[in-house]
Design an enzyme around this catalytic site. Structure first.
Site, PDB file in Angstrom:
ATOM      1  N   ARG A 236      26.808 -89.790   3.993  1.00 47.74           N
ATOM      2  CA  ARG A 236      27.071 -89.986   2.569  1.00 47.74           C
ATOM      3  C   ARG A 236      27.994 -88.920   1.995  1.00 47.74           C
ATOM      4  O   ARG A 236      28.612 -89.130   0.967  1.00 47.74           O
ATOM      5  CB  ARG A 236      25.761 -90.120   1.799  1.00 47.74           C
ATOM      6  CG  ARG A 236      25.022 -91.420   2.173  1.00 47.74           C
ATOM      7  CD  ARG A 236      23.757 -91.626   1.400  1.00 47.74           C
ATOM      8  NE  ARG A 236      22.836 -90.525   1.429  1.00 47.74           N
ATOM      9  CZ  ARG A 236      21.805 -90.405   2.243  1.00 47.74           C
ATOM     10  NH1 ARG A 236      21.549 -91.349   3.129  1.00 47.74           N
ATOM     11  NH2 ARG A 236      21.019 -89.360   2.189  1.00 47.74           N
TER      12      ARG A 236
ATOM     13  N   GLU B 184      14.558 -82.863   5.443  1.00 54.78           N
ATOM     14  CA  GLU B 184      13.386 -82.996   4.584  1.00 54.78           C
ATOM     15  C   GLU B 184      12.219 -83.567   5.375  1.00 54.78           C
ATOM     16  O   GLU B 184      11.073 -83.270   5.107  1.00 54.78           O
ATOM     17  CB  GLU B 184      13.677 -83.914   3.384  1.00 54.78           C
ATOM     18  CG  GLU B 184      14.694 -83.361   2.403  1.00 54.78           C
ATOM     19  CD  GLU B 184      16.126 -83.588   2.838  1.00 54.78           C
ATOM     20  OE1 GLU B 184      16.520 -84.739   3.112  1.00 54.78           O
ATOM     21  OE2 GLU B 184      16.869 -82.597   2.918  1.00 54.78           O
TER      22      GLU B 184
END
Length: 170
Positions: free
Chosen positions: A58, A95
């Site tokens: 992204r 994460e």
């Protein structure tokens, strides 16, 4: 423009408790996408940037059009094993997992000023690793620009005081 109006939030993706910020609803609107890139360009235009580096995948969506708008080159920071030439690599924690990033050894020349661009600043692991790769090649990180920042995750704390711009903050 309120860019949050164009971000879809998907609960419990990719795992329970995560509220995924889906940028596809922003980037599929040409006017809004162009406006967002323009707003980021205005925020970083004074940084004397030689290159934009964007982490896969992204970061390409934000970084490449930003590089074009600024008239500078773009450096893709890829997952390990995806670049065909000689690379430098660095591991990092996600994460929710681990990964490794790579960049071509000749992508950044010593002294070049590099802005990092990505869609999202969360915990800062990906961006800290990108900073590490830029420095390994002798580049000078001059800042980081994001479409979205999850301020409650304190990702800025991992970026060693790097100047950070975020268009949207949650």
């Amino acid at each position: 423009m309120n860019y949050k109006d164009y971000i879809r939030v998907i609960p419990d993706f990719p795992q329970p408790g995560i509220r995924f910020k889906d940028i596809t609803t922003l980037i599929n609107n040409g006017e809004v996408y162009r406006s967002a890139i323009g707003a980021i360009k205005e925020a970083v235009a004074d940084k004397e940037i030689d290159l934009i580096a964007g982490p896969e995948a992204r970061g390409f969506i934000i970084g490449a059009p930003l590089a074009t708008a600024l008239g500078v080159g773009f450096v893709p920071i890829r997952k390990s094993g995806k670049l065909p030439g000689a690379v430098v690599e660095a591991s990092y924690d996600l994460e929710y997992g681990k990964d490794k990033l790579a960049v071509h050894r000749d992508a950044i020349k010593p002294g070049q000023r590099v802005l990092i661009a990505d869609d999202l600043l969360a915990t800062g692991g990906t961006i800290a690793t990108t900073i590490n790769l830029i420095k390994q090649l002798g580049g000078v990180p001059v800042g980081a620009a994001f479409l979205i920042e999850l301020g409650y995750l304190d990702g800025r704390d991992k970026l060693d005081g790097l100047d950070v711009f975020s268009l949207i903050t949650y």
